[in-house]
Write an enzyme that holds these catalytic residues in place. Structure first.
Site, PDB file in Angstrom:
ATOM      1  N   HIS A  48       6.917   0.544  14.287  1.00  0.00           N
ATOM      2  CA  HIS A  48       7.173   1.692  15.166  1.00  0.00           C
ATOM      3  C   HIS A  48       5.933   1.983  15.988  1.00  0.00           C
ATOM      4  O   HIS A  48       4.867   1.394  15.759  1.00  0.00           O
ATOM      5  CB  HIS A  48       7.566   2.938  14.356  1.00  0.00           C
ATOM      6  CG  HIS A  48       6.667   3.214  13.189  1.00  0.00           C
ATOM      7  ND1 HIS A  48       5.354   3.572  13.332  1.00  0.00           N
ATOM      8  CD2 HIS A  48       6.901   3.164  11.854  1.00  0.00           C
ATOM      9  CE1 HIS A  48       4.827   3.743  12.140  1.00  0.00           C
ATOM     10  NE2 HIS A  48       5.739   3.488  11.214  1.00  0.00           N
TER      11      HIS A  48
HETATM   12  P1  TYD Z   1       7.192   5.470   7.668  1.00  0.00           P
HETATM   13  O1  TYD Z   1       6.028   6.004   8.422  1.00  0.00           O
HETATM   14  O2  TYD Z   1       8.446   5.194   8.401  1.00  0.00           O
HETATM   15  O3  TYD Z   1       6.745   4.173   6.870  1.00  0.00           O
HETATM   16  P2  TYD Z   1       6.129   2.825   7.454  1.00  0.00           P
HETATM   17  O4  TYD Z   1       5.446   3.167   8.716  1.00  0.00           O
HETATM   18  O5  TYD Z   1       5.191   2.364   6.411  1.00  0.00           O
HETATM   19  O6  TYD Z   1       7.228   1.849   7.602  1.00  0.00           O
HETATM   20  O7  TYD Z   1       7.476   6.488   6.465  1.00  0.00           O
HETATM   21  C1  TYD Z   1       8.545   6.298   5.570  1.00  0.00           C
HETATM   22  C2  TYD Z   1       9.101   7.655   5.222  1.00  0.00           C
HETATM   23  O8  TYD Z   1       8.130   8.406   4.488  1.00  0.00           O
HETATM   24  C3  TYD Z   1       9.443   8.495   6.448  1.00  0.00           C
HETATM   25  O9  TYD Z   1      10.801   8.403   6.767  1.00  0.00           O
HETATM   26  C4  TYD Z   1       9.090   9.900   6.024  1.00  0.00           C
HETATM   27  C5  TYD Z   1       8.118   9.756   4.903  1.00  0.00           C
HETATM   28  N1  TYD Z   1       6.736  10.167   5.235  1.00  0.00           N
HETATM   29  C6  TYD Z   1       6.344  11.473   5.043  1.00  0.00           C
HETATM   30  O10 TYD Z   1       7.153  12.333   4.656  1.00  0.00           O
HETATM   31  N2  TYD Z   1       5.047  11.813   5.288  1.00  0.00           N
HETATM   32  C7  TYD Z   1       4.137  10.933   5.728  1.00  0.00           C
HETATM   33  O11 TYD Z   1       2.952  11.280   5.932  1.00  0.00           O
HETATM   34  C8  TYD Z   1       4.557   9.571   5.964  1.00  0.00           C
HETATM   35  C9  TYD Z   1       3.600   8.541   6.466  1.00  0.00           C
HETATM   36  C10 TYD Z   1       5.858   9.233   5.706  1.00  0.00           C
END
Ligand code: TYD
Length: 131
Positions: A48
């Protein structure tokens, strides 16, 4: 531009030590720290872009690759030491993959969590850039 930032390294026969101080080592104010761990082999994380969030990522343990893409150029950085990290400015697409067993990715972020800051689809990212 994304760039590797070296951190202080105190080598010691008792074990090594590295630290991060906001004003000295990170080009933004820290509002959040999270970490990614127990990543099964072959999985990709972080596919993303962030509109506002800047981040600094360190491989505290193990190794992984980070692909950073500005819509025109892609760059891959391999992180595998805990005494440097990758600074990623806002507005870039990024993917994390090739996680080793026991890899631990520390992510230091300039913003609190906000789903609104994410662009999760690459086509949407390209349209956002074109605006
Ligand atoms: P995401 O940032 O989509 O993971 P990655 O970038 O590693 O693929 O985060 C996954 C889920 O975790 C997202 O839908 C919401 C939750 N989340 C939080 O609630 N707080 C945070 O600080 C982060 C990074 C994620």
């Amino acid at each position: 531009m994304p760039r590797i930032i070296d951190l202080p390294k105190y080598m010691d026969p008792r074990g090594n030590l590295t630290f991060i101080e906001e004003e000295s080592h990170i080009p933004f104010n820290i509002n959040r720290v999270y970490w990614i761990y127990d990543v099964p082999g072959g999985q990709m994380r972080g596919g993303h872009a962030f509109k506002e969030q800047q981040e600094f990522i360190v491989a505290l343990s193990g190794s992984f690759d980070i692909l950073v893409d500005n819509g025109q150029q892609k760059q891959t950085f391999s992180l595998n030491r805990s005494y440097y990290g990758l600074y990623i400015p806002q507005g870039l697409w990024r993917e994390m993959n090739n996680f080793s067993t026991n890899a631990l990715a520390l992510v230091i972020s300039s913003t609190y969590f906000s789903e609104k800051d994410y662009i999760r689809n690459y086509k949407d990212y390209l349209s956002w850039l074109a605006k």
